[in-house]
Design an enzyme around this catalytic site. Structure first.
Site, short mmCIF file in Angstrom:
data_model
loop_
_atom_site.label_atom_id
_atom_site.label_comp_id
_atom_site.label_asym_id
_atom_site.label_seq_id
_atom_site.Cartn_x
_atom_site.Cartn_y
_atom_site.Cartn_z
N GLY A 80 2.01 4.83 3.18
CA GLY A 80 2.74 4.70 4.66
C GLY A 80 2.18 5.51 5.56
N LEU B 273 3.41 -2.12 -0.16
CA LEU B 273 2.54 -1.51 0.82
C LEU B 273 1.66 -0.76 0.29
CD1 LEU B 273 2.24 -1.30 3.90
CD2 LEU B 273 3.98 0.58 3.67
N ASP B 274 0.34 -0.61 0.59
CA ASP B 274 -0.61 0.38 0.21
C ASP B 274 -0.54 0.41 -1.37
OD1 ASP B 274 -0.94 0.84 2.98
OD2 ASP B 274 0.52 2.58 2.90
N ALA B 275 -0.38 -0.54 -2.04
CA ALA B 275 -0.36 -0.71 -3.60
C ALA B 275 -1.22 -1.51 -4.19
CB ALA B 275 0.95 -0.61 -4.15
#
Lengths: 283, 283, 283, 283
Positions: free
Chosen positions: B200, B226-228
């Site tokens: 995040g 997100l960001d995964a």
């Protein structure tokens, strides 16, 4: 899980992988891990296959017999090793205990898959440590003028213990040339610098004198050329102007332990192939 | 030297390597580099062979036709890529220039073997940098309430440039879910933390707040989470209590540049295979 | 060489260093090492001076008396520690031996300057290892429903041994909140991930699941919030898709040993000052 | 924030810190950062204080005058530097662009706090890159037999630009001895090996030949002894048998850029003090 390790090196040409893979597939070998390397300069090919033992429809003896033809066709140096037959390893030390203690604990806790069979040392300091691990401890003094006799005794012990590998865990005497040749590829040393910097005596003092910002350690095979044998692994740590020689010795020990343990592990898992004065390490 | 890259993944079973190697040997393919991996949990096999193009006695079209049978037999996902046909790459940026400048210089100096075809940005700041490298620069503003329209424009540009790969070089807008799906496996992001820590916004502030002694960056494929997405590469650097958030931003940039450049290089050399939410990276 | 360590933290303002330095110089103190830090956000100042004991013209008692005035003037938290008075350290373990063996060897070889006074464990496995080092070994079982009683016993032992510091060398029971508070700043844990990633149970499994390319370990003070206390040191190692959970456990152990040994060393040399949920580490 | 940097080295004795700190406190100086070091062998003391400029009740001229007495009393080498007066830096290059591009971007983006005033090169290749950054580019050919004349021209340019610092960003000509002496402590080089390993020509070829498992780069001050000047920073990267000389060149570039950028940053922030053939680096 028991496995066979097929380790090969030979002149490079088309069809090696195909021939070997076909041979393995025809005998239903399930491959756990496969690694290839081609040294373009030397035109030499290196290969390691780890095979699930229970998958292959050949005994080890049968494998050796059948594979020999293929090996000859490609002029291979080769071996097939049963992972359940552990190497005999002799450890040699002087006064410093950190590498010896580190290897013994790794072995004790099941991390190092070999038979450590004895400790040989030119000091008495580490006897209790070896004995707690249930190992015979041979004190061989290296007095001035009697070093050849001491090395003769070391050689006898190595033979007596049927050592496959000898580890110089900060053993501070220089192996004589003939013994290096006799045990070529079997003796592993840890040198306390990132070679080729600071070969020879007192590398941390040399490093301190030179004002480097990194120090390290090098795990290598012993040859007749001091600290110049094939390198298996290296490790470094960052230092600064604040670090005295004593700090460097302390921090460097971490590098020595890591590089030696990793190098020895690679060696006993038959992951290292000597290539002239270099190594191929399949990890 | 022109080469073909044969990249395969399929259910694991005995004989895959043998079949592929025999196919290659029968067509006289000289193998430059070979890598295998078996995911034991997923029972899935991964393979990449790099073949000297001039050695093989098949055109690329013939290869595709002949190999298709074998591929079907093993239920392979596969591709064969001509190394001389470069990927089209679109770079996206916001205000921060370090990743963009780094990639552009690597490309300019011949280190990155692809066609960078355009830069898209939601700020005007980096126009001159792109133009000095002879690249079209598309400013797409991302105003509140107009983000979907902006992404539609981005999507059009990506299609127009026939981009094989989109690199988010510190582009600070979150890709919408549908676009992630449409471009699955084609969009590479650099996140400025060692994920999964500090996903995040403002990861350096989060890291400073938590008092970690290491910071880092993560290069990953973009997915709807997100960001995964699947991680390609990560890099870290040591910090201390002396480092302010600003110091961390500065030191972290080194990690971002390294992880992104290495990850992109692996991707454009077809060394990365997505395996669920993970990656196999043959380097 | 005996030294005194003067460790201070206080609200930041002009003149602290001058006042302290003048005090030291007036008593002829030779400073071996000096470190300052100012947390600009918190407006808090941190300082550690290591003083050659024989240089200073004050006994420790006199120092404490005379310095108290100055300390009060600047609202200091402070202590002066005689380096020759070693801390009492209790080690706690479960089944895993690597951290315990590592700390014991460092202590045995003189690298860790403290009195390890006992080992407490919730398994019998490591008794012989402790006893070889001449240490009492207290087996405290942690059965379901009896954990509070077990922790009461642990607390008694800690008090009985007058422990200054308790090290959780892979002790796998969660300290209760009250005990964390009672021993605030005295209990050091090693967690087997680079926190805040993968807090809680089975971090290597979590890491394998997520597909990270780095794993690590974190040495931190224990607080009531699980794995969320002030971080002293962290270490990481690079991994790849080839590494199984077992490989990660093995490689991670190196990180655990390093981070714990470095963190403990900093702690017993009074180099760590807790700053809210962070640490200042003067090394 | 404007600051003054007070950098001192002098013979070690009791009371230096007290005297300096008292001086600073008496003039109400707020200290942003303070670092000390004592070289016990050389009995020499090193100190750097960074002072908030607006806090101190002295002009720079007054400071210099007043501090001179104290400095004389302790036989100090010393300087006080106004952080807002930027150093003039001349960059020198040959064909390789990576270090030049890296430094120029760091400068362009505000990361490097200096005035880069010109680029001098013995090839024409990098003219456009320099000019895009608004810098004059001086092509000075180094033909055989005319090297002294070329260095005379370089020397004139350095004087003309009033360069405080000269950076050899992979400039491949060996500075003559007299010029090294004239510019002692002002010329920073990046050598593409972890010195003292592989000094001289073609270090990556030397490293490949030797079979090391780590390569690196060294940022150091230039002296008359080739590649033997005081080391400011070093960086390394792990390699394997798979890496060709070309791979090593590519991976090594990352080390070169990092070590040079960090070393130069430390130098222009007056964090480096030369101590014989070593450095003290306060970072």
């Amino acid at each position: 899980m028991k496995s066979y390790r097929l380790v090969i090196d030979c002149p490079d040409r088309v069809g090696i992988v195909a021939a070997v893979s076909r041979f393995l597939a025809e005998h239903n070998a399930s491959i756990v891990e496969a690694n290839h390397h081609c040294d373009k300069q030397a035109k030499w090919f290196f290969m390691r296959n780890e095979i699930e033992a229970q998958s292959i429809e050949l005994s080890l003896a049968e494998f050796k017999q059948e594979f020999a033809q293929l090996a000859e066709q490609f002029s291979m140096n080769w071996k097939i090793v049963d992972s359940s037959v552990k190497q005999n390893v002799v450890l040699m030390a002087s006064r410093e205990s950190h590498c010896l203690a580190d290897l013994l604990h790794r072995w004790h806790s099941g991390e190092l898959d070999c038979n450590i069979v004895a400790v040989i040392a030119n000091h008495e300091h580490l006897r209790q440590m070896a004995q707690w691990h249930g190992l015979p401890y041979h004190y061989v003094p290296f007095n001035k003028g009697e070093k050849q006799a001491a090395f003769d005794q070391v050689r006898e012990l190595i033979l007596q213990y049927k050592a496959d590998t000898v580890v110089l865990a900060r053993f501070m005497q220089i192996f004589p040339d003939e013994l290096c040749k006799e045990l070529a590829g079997q003796v592993i040393n840890i040198h306390h610098s990132f070679l080729p910097s600071f070969a020879g005596a007192k590398p941390y003092h040399q490093a301190h004198e030179r004002g480097v910002k990194l120090i390290g350690a090098t795990c290598h095979y012993v040859t007749g050329d001091l600290d110049a044998g094939p390198i298996i692994d290296q490790e470094i740590v960052r230092i600064s102007h604040r670090d005295s020689v004593e700090d460097m010795v302390r921090k460097g020990k971490e590098c020595e332990k890591s590089a030696l343990a990793r190098g020895l592990r690679s060696h006993i898992e038959d992951r290292v192939i000597i290539n002239g004065n270099k190594t191929v390490v399949f990890d």
